[in-house]
Design an enzyme around this catalytic site. Structure first.
Site, mmCIF file in Angstrom:
data_model
loop_
_atom_site.group_PDB
_atom_site.id
_atom_site.type_symbol
_atom_site.label_atom_id
_atom_site.label_comp_id
_atom_site.label_asym_id
_atom_site.label_seq_id
_atom_site.Cartn_x
_atom_site.Cartn_y
_atom_site.Cartn_z
ATOM 1 N N GLY A 229 0.821 -1.199 0.000
ATOM 2 C CA GLY A 229 0.000 0.000 0.000
ATOM 3 C C GLY A 229 0.855 1.248 0.000
ATOM 4 N N SER A 230 0.355 2.306 0.590
ATOM 5 C CA SER A 230 1.031 3.593 0.529
ATOM 6 C C SER A 230 2.194 3.653 1.514
ATOM 7 C CB SER A 230 0.048 4.724 0.834
ATOM 8 O OG SER A 230 -0.294 4.714 2.212
ATOM 9 N N GLU A 249 5.678 -3.560 0.615
ATOM 10 C CA GLU A 249 5.764 -3.236 -0.809
ATOM 11 C C GLU A 249 4.972 -1.947 -0.977
ATOM 12 O OE1 GLU A 249 5.546 -2.238 -4.125
ATOM 13 O OE2 GLU A 249 3.896 -3.648 -4.442
ATOM 14 N N LEU A 250 5.704 -0.842 -1.160
ATOM 15 C CA LEU A 250 5.103 0.478 -1.069
ATOM 16 C C LEU A 250 5.104 1.172 -2.431
ATOM 17 C CD1 LEU A 250 6.697 1.426 2.368
ATOM 18 C CD2 LEU A 250 4.512 0.284 1.932
ATOM 19 N N CYS A 283 2.149 0.904 -8.647
ATOM 20 C CA CYS A 283 3.312 1.502 -7.991
ATOM 21 C C CYS A 283 4.537 1.485 -8.894
ATOM 22 C CB CYS A 283 3.606 0.800 -6.674
ATOM 23 S SG CYS A 283 3.656 -0.978 -6.777
ATOM 24 N N GLU A 377 4.353 10.083 -5.575
ATOM 25 C CA GLU A 377 3.753 9.016 -6.382
ATOM 26 C C GLU A 377 2.418 9.504 -6.927
ATOM 27 O OE1 GLU A 377 2.934 4.267 -6.049
ATOM 28 O OE2 GLU A 377 2.451 5.482 -4.292
#
Length: 477
Positions: A229-230, A249-250, A283, A377
């Site tokens: 996520g963020s 996992e960003l 992402c 992002e």
């Protein structure tokens, strides 16, 4: 068609507890179905059940875990169209992209089925000194224990699969929190898992509010937390997770360098895919495009022309390439970032207009390095063009980011390819293609603000298992 309502899964069982969570059609913004929402008491019950199930899972032989994973593969294949249609509706993902994600879901479980019977150990030579004469070492991998999983809205099938499938392969019980905006795919996975002979409590899939989900992070009965996520949320969760290992996992603002020797037409086609597929909500979506000055004008002309002609609209239409963003508020946010960039000196080459959750595919030129569209992002259909003259300088610009997930390099020079691999501060360097490319058995993850650890089934299994050593002494050797 979606069902009228969906349960959550508590200790392998469907529970129609309520209809508190409304799931919308992301194109029409109408309520499409309702889902049972778990509260803190239910989450606590799920964790207790997982803890009890872990003992049985520890004893389950690999071939049985493989059979469970293969059952899932067969179930997903049989319900391929249903899964794709649900994904198109709940995520607003164009139907062709939705089918692609279902294919990847199947691939991910296939890989896990293969890896489940390849979790091996090693005999280790301990006789490295006179003191160790007569000693032999050997180790095996054992399940780490119950795992907490939190998955995002943008790949609600495959990013859940990258947590669930390796957990089953490794023999770990788990509790999954799917994204509240897109829970249906994960619940269909739960429906298929419920058909297997996993021990009671081996899995729970619990849509819940963020406020009610604190146990997913803080509860010490969980032995690992995996979050996608963020960055803001991910690092907060890590700080609260206590002693358990955390896999994050960003986000990213992935860059793509196009050198002077690149095939321009090929680069344009691939970067359009990388920047705009599923409306840029990935992402590893291409956000920064850095093109050699010798081919810059040619590339820009071709790129802008093709982006202008991308088909926007209803994601269920076979011809649609750009569907809605996940929400009106997200589209408004990115629209504001585009306007800020233009006010800061960037040139708008195309796009920028918004209608509800639909944002046109947008290209900006020469946005300021500290503008949101460059430094943050974007997570939407926008890319930023700029030129370079020196390859080393281009690599430095790629590294001038708080993120480090993947980067793409279009070059035919093997020495430049290796230089990029050596010097770029990212988890993966893709030569001759976009950073948005991923296949599901490769090690995938980032550095810096992009996270910790690696996904990819074999690498996730390594995180979900622990080494257990045995030392054997032979007397009087």
């Amino acid at each position: 068609m979606l069902a009228k309502s969906y349960p959550y899964y508590l200790a392998n069982k469907a529970v129609y507890a309520n209809e508190k969570l409304e799931v919308t059609n992301k194109y029409t913004q109408e309520v499409a179905t309702k889902v049972a929402l778990a509260d803190a008491n239910v989450i606590d019950e799920a964790i207790a059940a997982a803890e009890l199930a872990q003992g049985e899972l520890n004893k389950m032989p690999p071939y049985k875990r493989q059979q469970i994973l293969q059952h899932c593969v067969d179930g997903f294949q049989a319900r391929y169209d249903e899964l794709a249609d649900a994904l198109c509706l709940e995520a607003g993902k164009p139907i062709k992209d939705a089918r692609g994600e279902v294919t990847r879901l199947i691939d991910t479980f296939k890989i896990a089925a293969e890896e489940s019977v390849r979790i091996n150990g090693e005999v280790t030579n301990l006789e490295i000194t006179e003191r160790a004469k007569g000693y032999t070492g050997m180790y095996k991998h054992v399940p780490i224990g119950p795992c907490s999983f939190i998955s995002p809205f943008n790949f609600p099938l495959n990013l859940a699969a990258h947590k669930v499938a390796p957990a089953i392969a490794a023999g770990c019980a788990f509790v999954l929190k799917p994204a509240s905006r897109t829970p249906i795919g994960a619940l269909i996975i739960g429906e298929i898992l419920a058909e297997t002979d996993l021990p009671k409590g081996a899995f729970s899939i619990l849509p819940c509010s963020r406020d009610g989900a604190d146990l997913f992070t803080t509860d010490e009965r969980f032995k690992l937390l995996s979050f996608t996520g963020s960055p803001d949320v991910g690092w907060q969760l890590k700080a609260k997770a206590g002693k358990k290992p955390v896999i994050l996992e960003l986000g990213g603002n992935a860059a793509c360098v196009v050198d002077s020797d690149a095939d321009i037409d090929d680069a344009v086609e691939r970067i359009i895919f990388g920047a705009y597929y599923q409306s840029g909500q990935s992402c590893i979506s291409v956000q920064r495009i850095i093109v050699h000055e010798d081919i810059y004008d040619h590339f820009k002309t071709a790129f802008v022309e093709k982006v202008k002609n991308l088909v926007h609209g209803d994601p269920s239409d076979e011809n649609t390439f750009i569907g809605p963003m996940i929400s009106v508020s997200e589209a408004e946010r990115l629209e504001g970032w585009i306007k800020n960039a233009v006010e800061g000196g960037a040139k708008l080459l195309c796009g920028g207009e918004r209608d509800g959750a639909m944002l046109q595919a947008t290209i900006l030129e020469n946005a300021a390095p500290d503008s949101e569209v460059n430094a943050e992002e974007a997570f939407g259909p926008v890319s930023v063009l700029s030129s370079f003259s020196d390859f080393d300088e281009a690599l430095k610009r790629v590294n001038q980011s708080q993120f480090g997930l993947q980067a793409g390099i279009f070059t035919r020079d093997i020495y430049k390819a290796h230089k990029a691999w050596d010097e770029l501060e990212v988890g993966g360097v893709v030569i001759g293609d976009v950073p948005s490319w991923r296949v599901d058995n490769m090690p995938y993850g980032g550095v810096k603000e992009s996270g910790l650890g690696r996904e990819g089934i074999r690498y996730a299994i390594a995180d979900m298992t622990e080494i257990r050593l045995m030392v054997l002494r032979t007397p009087n050797k």
